[in-house]
Write a protein that holds these residues in place. Structure first.
Motif, PDB file in Angstrom:
ATOM      1  N   SER A 150       0.796  -1.227   0.000  1.00  0.00           N
ATOM      2  CA  SER A 150       0.000   0.000   0.000  1.00  0.00           C
ATOM      3  C   SER A 150       0.827   1.274   0.000  1.00  0.00           C
ATOM      4  O   SER A 150       0.285   2.366  -0.045  1.00  0.00           O
ATOM      5  CB  SER A 150      -0.965   0.004   1.188  1.00  0.00           C
ATOM      6  N   TRP A 186      -2.927  -5.744   0.941  1.00  0.00           N
ATOM      7  CA  TRP A 186      -3.144  -4.306   1.043  1.00  0.00           C
ATOM      8  C   TRP A 186      -2.456  -3.676  -0.155  1.00  0.00           C
ATOM      9  O   TRP A 186      -1.274  -3.942  -0.403  1.00  0.00           O
ATOM     10  CB  TRP A 186      -2.542  -3.746   2.333  1.00  0.00           C
ATOM     11  N   MET A 204      -2.649  -0.185  -3.307  1.00  0.00           N
ATOM     12  CA  MET A 204      -3.265   1.092  -3.677  1.00  0.00           C
ATOM     13  C   MET A 204      -4.154   0.921  -4.904  1.00  0.00           C
ATOM     14  O   MET A 204      -4.013  -0.055  -5.651  1.00  0.00           O
ATOM     15  CB  MET A 204      -2.186   2.138  -3.938  1.00  0.00           C
ATOM     16  N   PHE A 235      -6.284   1.245  -0.932  1.00  0.00           N
ATOM     17  CA  PHE A 235      -6.135   2.620  -0.474  1.00  0.00           C
ATOM     18  C   PHE A 235      -6.027   3.557  -1.677  1.00  0.00           C
ATOM     19  O   PHE A 235      -5.549   3.167  -2.739  1.00  0.00           O
ATOM     20  CB  PHE A 235      -4.871   2.760   0.376  1.00  0.00           C
ATOM     21  N   PRO A 236      -6.411   4.825  -1.497  1.00  0.00           N
ATOM     22  CA  PRO A 236      -6.349   5.753  -2.626  1.00  0.00           C
ATOM     23  C   PRO A 236      -4.948   6.311  -2.810  1.00  0.00           C
ATOM     24  O   PRO A 236      -4.324   6.758  -1.841  1.00  0.00           O
ATOM     25  CB  PRO A 236      -7.325   6.859  -2.208  1.00  0.00           C
ATOM     26  N   PHE A 237      -4.485   6.308  -4.026  1.00  0.00           N
ATOM     27  CA  PHE A 237      -3.188   6.902  -4.319  1.00  0.00           C
ATOM     28  C   PHE A 237      -3.279   8.416  -4.230  1.00  0.00           C
ATOM     29  O   PHE A 237      -2.377   9.083  -3.735  1.00  0.00           O
ATOM     30  CB  PHE A 237      -2.738   6.454  -5.711  1.00  0.00           C
ATOM     31  N   PHE A 244     -11.490   2.005  -1.089  1.00  0.00           N
ATOM     32  CA  PHE A 244     -11.673   3.403  -1.467  1.00  0.00           C
ATOM     33  C   PHE A 244     -11.907   3.446  -2.970  1.00  0.00           C
ATOM     34  O   PHE A 244     -11.128   2.858  -3.737  1.00  0.00           O
ATOM     35  CB  PHE A 244     -10.416   4.221  -1.160  1.00  0.00           C
ATOM     36  N   VAL A 257      -8.250   9.139   5.262  1.00  0.00           N
ATOM     37  CA  VAL A 257      -6.925   8.577   5.066  1.00  0.00           C
ATOM     38  C   VAL A 257      -6.054   9.107   6.198  1.00  0.00           C
ATOM     39  O   VAL A 257      -6.017  10.310   6.436  1.00  0.00           O
ATOM     40  CB  VAL A 257      -6.336   9.012   3.703  1.00  0.00           C
ATOM     41  N   ARG A 301      -0.290   7.961   6.472  1.00  0.00           N
ATOM     42  CA  ARG A 301      -0.251   7.471   5.098  1.00  0.00           C
ATOM     43  C   ARG A 301      -0.040   8.617   4.130  1.00  0.00           C
ATOM     44  O   ARG A 301       0.754   8.522   3.192  1.00  0.00           O
ATOM     45  CB  ARG A 301      -1.544   6.716   4.789  1.00  0.00           C
ATOM     46  N   LEU A 321       3.415   9.034   1.641  1.00  0.00           N
ATOM     47  CA  LEU A 321       3.433   9.055   0.182  1.00  0.00           C
ATOM     48  C   LEU A 321       4.022  10.349  -0.354  1.00  0.00           C
ATOM     49  O   LEU A 321       4.358  10.460  -1.513  1.00  0.00           O
ATOM     50  CB  LEU A 321       2.009   8.861  -0.364  1.00  0.00           C
TER      51      LEU A 321
END
Lengths: 581, 211
Positions: free
Chosen positions: A301, A324, A326, A350-352, A383, B92, B96, B100
């Motif tokens: 992720s 998990w 993205m 999960f959202p990038f 998501f 989120v 996290r 990123l």
């Protein structure tokens, strides 16, 4: 059972026999049940309970707990409400661990394990832990803050029998970069080390020495500062690892590094879990191909890699149970997962780019594929940007054994994009079909109707998260008057208000906590609730307006509300923005 | 506690709480719809803000975070153009989000120029803004759109030399700026180079997707 009648359970056998019998019962619920059978069992049970779980650090005082359970060895405590993860709770709200650590230090020198979640932990706490508990074995801190690497140094220095140091997503100040050096040379007991959340550089030489001498190390999760070439030498020193979190998974393309990395992974014959992959580049993914078959858990992720490369990797992991990833994986990638990973139990996507307006090729189709292809699917966090009732109904039919379903459609109020209808039918299907659902998070355009279904059918749901949903108080009323097992309810930006809250005040005492923010609850209703329910703490949180709450009129809207049951009365550590009514 | 008791006590104890406004029924508050009828139009947040709980109270309601004030028309699932960000949504974790976000300062080199500059590419919302910034930075340039309108080049008006913005990605490959979605570019760009377009022939563009 109880006082009356001829049979007094405790007198049948000596206490030690009952203790021995009880030692086979570990769950909190069961231990609580044992303690209610009769006074004798209550007395015996409390003296031999070893593990305690405190779901809300303000529900009970440490003294009360330790008076009742003097022989405790393992304590887990949770502090801030869940929505603190998303910056909805003021940073000074509370959740301090000191009061607990101090009480434990005084009453429980035999403490071996401490697990804290969403609490404020200071370096002083950590030092106190090091000094107070001779046989301390496990320290696990998740989503905590308030401490630094200097505090970690004191743990390393003092806890000579430490087996597990698990740091998950904490905010840790970096003021002692050589904290690892505080583990003495004679220290070899570490089984699990998770430092993935550390922001700064870790002394690689010290890390490797530590890994070398801890031959029982099974879990090792590194932070992003550990480069790939050092990972090679670490893996060569710890081929027995079961759970590995890599550091930075990128380097310039170097054939000899590729070969060495591949070979060092191949040497790890027991690897079941892989994570990390920070800043991963596709070129280095093939180095882990040899361990894919044995993986049951894969966390990609944080890997910003496109679908094709992700798919190439994941489809080799035939025994994967947890994935998990993205949303870069896209629908096509998830379809491939559905074909290849037949043992999959848990999927998190999960959202990038949570705030971007760019269209990502991950839609409801990916979710439906996985639910259709993976019969063991139990837990979903997804998501996405669009959803349909039809898709949700299919998921409900394909995966009736779901225990956790959390869907986040990123734009609030998004309806079924094909029919423009609210997603009531879809989520209703989920709760009607998935009879063992314990956790549910809603999103999208939802009316009061979905709450009627949830109240009626979601018998096992213990935690419910609601955002931007519903029309009137009826919605909240359906939840609170239904949902037999509800323990945690968190609501934001919903048009729910006083009526439902006051009508269901008694329900709140059967729950751990209720969070409501940006809803329509008035101060008057809160006052009334607090008045009627002395065993609830009704906390009003108001960061913007300042000044005295007492002078505000009843019809004033409450910005944030946190209600929890407690036997400890009102807490004494509230900041200025929090009032207990 | 029955709903009936609660209703009557709230009326008497909490002044100003308008019973009819808070009566349990399906349908938009304040409307005269029959309970149970279809909700045809989703209520936008600007309307919910107007819901009166009775009395003035002098409380400001601007803590309700900004949402688009347009009522969302049914059927549109698209993101509105200028979406104000809602606090803590989507859910989120900051951890996290921060993980990123890597260091996004990259060096910018221009063929033939003796100096390098550095830009924080994350500061820009898209390719156009980045190009504008580059134009400002190397103030001799103007931006020219190429005929197919998907590539943008920088032109030195003094000698007419065209420069094509290129970047080196994490894999070490040199790519044309604009080939990948913006966010992916930000995550993978290691450095920028304004290459003379005569030398950029090897960088065959895939379908350019600059907005």
């Amino acid at each position: 059972m109880g006082g009356g009648g001829g049979w007094v359970a405790a007198a049948m056998f000596p206490d030690e026999v009952w203790e021995y019998v009880f030692s086979f019962v570990e769950g909190d619920v069961e231990r609580n049940a044992i303690s209610l059978v009769c006074r004798g069992w209550h007395r015996i049970e409390r003296r031999c309970r070893r593990r305690i779980f405190v779901g809300n650090c303000y529900a009970v005082s440490p003294q009360t707990v330790l008076r009742r359970f003097p022989e405790v060895r393992a304590v887990t405590i949770k502090g801030k409400p869940h929505f603190a993860d998303f910056n909805l709770v003021p940073s000074d709200w509370g959740g301090g661990a000191s009061v607990w650590v101090e009480a434990l230090a005084e009453a429980c020198p035999q403490l071996e394990e401490l697990r804290l979640k969403r609490m404020v932990v200071t370096d002083d706490c950590l030092e106190l832990i090091g000094r107070s508990f001779r046989n301390f074995k496990v320290l696990s801190l998740t989503s905590c803050e308030g401490f630094s690497t200097a505090g970690l140094a004191s743990v390393a220095n003092n806890c000579r029998n430490l087996r597990e140091l698990d740091l998950q997503e904490n905010v840790i100040e970096d003021n002692c970069s050589n904290w690892l050096s505080h583990f003495p040379e004679s220290f070899t007991s570490l089984i699990s080390l998770n430092i993935a959340c550390l922001d700064g550089d870790v002394n690689l030489f010290l890390l490797e020495r530590l890994v070398s001498r801890c031959s029982n190390l099974k879990t090792l999760r590194l932070n992003h500062s550990v480069p790939l070439d050092r990972l090679v030498s670490i893996l060569l020193k710890a081929p027995q690892l079961i759970d590995l979190g890599t550091g930075r998974f990128s380097a310039d393309s170097r054939p000899e590094l590729l070969a060495k990395l591949e070979s060092s992974f191949a040497g790890c014959r027991n690897l079941k879990s892989l994570s990390g992959f920070y800043e991963a580049v596709p070129a280095y993914l093939p180095t882990i191909f040899s361990v894919c078959d044995g993986l049951s858990s894969l966390n990609l992720s944080y890997a910003t890699i496109q679908s094709a490369e992700l798919t190439k990797l994941i489809t080799r992991c035939k025994n994967l149970q947890r994935l998990w990833v993205m949303d870069l994986i896209e629908d096509t990638g998830l379809e491939a997962v559905a074909s290849s990973c037949k043992l999959l139990r848990e999927l998190r996507v999960f959202p990038f780019d949570p705030y971007g307006a760019e269209h990502v090729s991950l839609t409801e189709r990916g979710l439906v594929s996985v639910s259709a292809g993976c019969p063991m699917l139990r837990s979903v966090l997804y998501f996405c940007q669009q959803m349909t009732n039809a898709a949700l109904i299919m998921v409900a039919m394909n995966s009736p054994n779901l225990t956790c379903f959390r869907l986040c459609i990123m734009e609030p109020h998004t309806p079924d994009y094909l029919t423009s209808q609210p997603l009531d039918a879809g989520f209703s299907a989920i709760v009607e079909s998935c009879k063992e659902l314990r956790r549910l998070s809603l999103s999208g355009h939802l009316t009061d109707r979905v709450f009627k279904s949830i109240g009626t059918h979601a018998d096992q749901v213990k935690m419910l998260s609601v955002a931007f949903a519903g029309d009137t108080d009826a919605g909240l009323h359906y939840i609170l008057s239904g949902c037999k097992s509800l323990k945690k309810l968190e609501i934001r930006d919903c048009p729910f208000g006083d009526k439902a809250l006051l009508a269901n005040a008694a329900k709140l005492e059967t729950m751990r906590s209720l969070w409501m923010s940006s809803c329509y609850v008035s101060l008057g209703a809160c006052r009334l609730l607090a008045q009627r329910m002395p065993r609830l703490n009704v906390e009003v949180i108001d960061e913007q307006r300042g000044g005295q709450l007492a002078s505000r009129p009843d019809d004033c809207r409450v910005e944030k509300l946190y209600i929890y049951r407690t036997v400890a009365g009102r807490r004494s550590d509230m900041p200025a923005c929090v009032w207990t009514l | 506690m029955s709903a009936e008791t609660a209703k009557s006590s709230t009326e008497s104890d909490v002044s100003g709480l308008d019973y009819e406004e808070t009566e349990l029924k399906l349908g938009l508050p304040g409307s005269s719809r029959i309970a149970g009828s279809e909700l045809e139009r989703k209520r936008g947040f600007s309307e919910t803000v107007d819901l009166k709980l009775g009395g003035s109270g002098g409380c400001n309601l601007d803590y309700l975070t900004a949402e688009s004030s347009d009522t969302r028309s049914s059927g549109a699932g698209k993101l509105p153009a200028n979406k104000a960000q809602v606090v803590g949504w989507p859910p989120v974790r900051s951890f996290r989000k921060n993980a990123l976000k890597s260091c996004t300062y990259v060096k910018v080199a221009v063929d033939g120029a003796p100096y390098l500059r550095k830009v924080d590419i994350e500061m820009y919302g898209g390719y156009q803004q980045l190009l504008n910034a580059l134009k400002e930075m190397f103030s001799c340039f103007t931006i020219r759109n190429s005929p197919n309108n998907n590539e943008r080049r920088l032109v030195d008006p003094l000698n007419g030399t065209e420069y094509v913005p290129t970047y080196e990605d994490k894999d070490g490959d040199w790519m044309l700026v604009g080939d990948v979605p913006w966010k992916m570019f930000v995550a993978s760009c290691k450095r920028l180079r304004l290459m003379k377009s005569s030398e950029a022939v090897n960088l065959a563009p895939r379908a350019p997707q600059i907005d």
